[in-house]
Write a protein that holds these residues in place. Structure first.
Motif, PDB file in Angstrom:
ATOM      1  N   TYR A   1       3.473   5.893  -2.523  1.00 36.49           N
ATOM      2  CA  TYR A   1       4.708   6.653  -2.758  1.00 36.49           C
ATOM      3  C   TYR A   1       4.991   6.780  -4.257  1.00 36.49           C
ATOM      4  N   THR A   2       4.859   5.686  -4.985  1.00 37.86           N
ATOM      5  CA  THR A   2       5.135   5.695  -6.415  1.00 37.86           C
ATOM      6  C   THR A   2       4.204   6.665  -7.139  1.00 37.86           C
ATOM      7  N   SER A   3       2.948   6.661  -6.764  1.00 39.78           N
ATOM      8  CA  SER A   3       1.969   7.558  -7.378  1.00 39.78           C
ATOM      9  C   SER A   3       2.286   9.018  -7.052  1.00 39.78           C
TER      10      SER A   3
ATOM     11  N   ALA B   1       1.603  17.030  -4.485  1.00 40.76           N
ATOM     12  CA  ALA B   1       1.311  15.809  -5.245  1.00 40.76           C
ATOM     13  C   ALA B   1       0.412  14.863  -4.446  1.00 40.76           C
ATOM     14  N   ALA B   2       0.671  14.746  -3.135  1.00 47.31           N
ATOM     15  CA  ALA B   2      -0.150  13.868  -2.287  1.00 47.31           C
ATOM     16  C   ALA B   2      -1.594  14.365  -2.239  1.00 47.31           C
ATOM     17  N   PHE B   3      -1.765  15.676  -2.080  1.00 48.96           N
ATOM     18  CA  PHE B   3      -3.120  16.236  -2.064  1.00 48.96           C
ATOM     19  C   PHE B   3      -3.799  16.061  -3.423  1.00 48.96           C
TER      20      PHE B   3
ATOM     21  N   THR C   1       0.826  -1.205   0.000  1.00 52.34           N
ATOM     22  CA  THR C   1       0.000   0.000   0.000  1.00 52.34           C
ATOM     23  C   THR C   1       0.860   1.256   0.000  1.00 52.34           C
ATOM     24  N   ILE C   2       1.871   1.294   0.863  1.00 47.66           N
ATOM     25  CA  ILE C   2       2.742   2.463   0.948  1.00 47.66           C
ATOM     26  C   ILE C   2       3.575   2.599  -0.328  1.00 47.66           C
TER      27      ILE C   2
ATOM     28  N   ALA D   1       4.428  14.280  -8.554  1.00 47.73           N
ATOM     29  CA  ALA D   1       5.350  15.383  -8.240  1.00 47.73           C
ATOM     30  C   ALA D   1       6.285  15.657  -9.408  1.00 47.73           C
ATOM     31  N   LYS D   2       6.832  14.597  -9.996  1.00 46.83           N
ATOM     32  CA  LYS D   2       7.769  14.781 -11.122  1.00 46.83           C
ATOM     33  C   LYS D   2       7.061  15.335 -12.350  1.00 46.83           C
ATOM     34  N   SER D   3       5.897  14.780 -12.683  1.00 49.29           N
ATOM     35  CA  SER D   3       5.216  15.198 -13.905  1.00 49.29           C
ATOM     36  C   SER D   3       4.616  16.601 -13.805  1.00 49.29           C
TER      37      SER D   3
END
Length: 147
Positions: free
Chosen positions: A110-112, A127-129, A105-106, A117-119
């Motif tokens: 994290y990957t998402s 990015a998390a929000f 799950t983590i 964030a990068k894109s």
């Protein structure tokens, strides 16, 4: 910096740290472990079945078959004692499954977040929000709640 509390880094501090290239793991990701494990416990309580109960013996039998096949077909293999075979063939415990599910799950989260964030050339917090809002929007759309 890993935010272990809820929102400990202010917006101004986040900007300063980001400008200096300091990575901040946002609270929404850093604190997700406890929430995830609580969710697993909730699922277990709903089903009244402990995690792994349905698969532990199957996993053990599958692993035992592989160990036996290996021992029969590999030349010069030493015979494994019962204790070693038991360790190799043990099915996953409830704790093993919880840790595995938590790690998966983590890792996915994290990957998402990292990809977002990068894109979008933004911080992990933004990015998390953005990922969270997108997941809610997708769920609403799939449920026919919106639009």
């Amino acid at each position: 910096i890993a935010e272990a509390a809820n929102g400990p880094v202010t917006y101004a501090a986040d900007k300063i740290l980001s400008d200096k290239g300091i990575l901040i793991i946002p609270d929404i990701l850093c604190n997700a472990g406890g929430v995830t494990v609580s969710y697993f416990e909730w699922l277990k309580n709903l089903s009244h079945v402990s995690l792994g109960k349905m698969q532990r013996r199957f996993d053990s039998a599958s692993k035992a078959g592989l160990v036996n096949l290996f021992m029969q077909h590999v030349e010069n293999v030493k015979h494994l004692d019962e204790e070693k075979v038991a360790k190799l063939t043990a099915g996953a415990t409830e704790r093993d499954l919880v840790y595995s599910g938590l790690e998966e799950t983590i890792h996915i989260a994290y990957t998402s977040i990292r990809k977002t964030a990068k894109s979008n050339d933004c911080t992990f917090r933004i990015a998390a929000f953005a990922d969270a809002i997108n997941k809610v929007a997708v769920s609403y759309k799939e449920l026919g709640v919106w639009p």
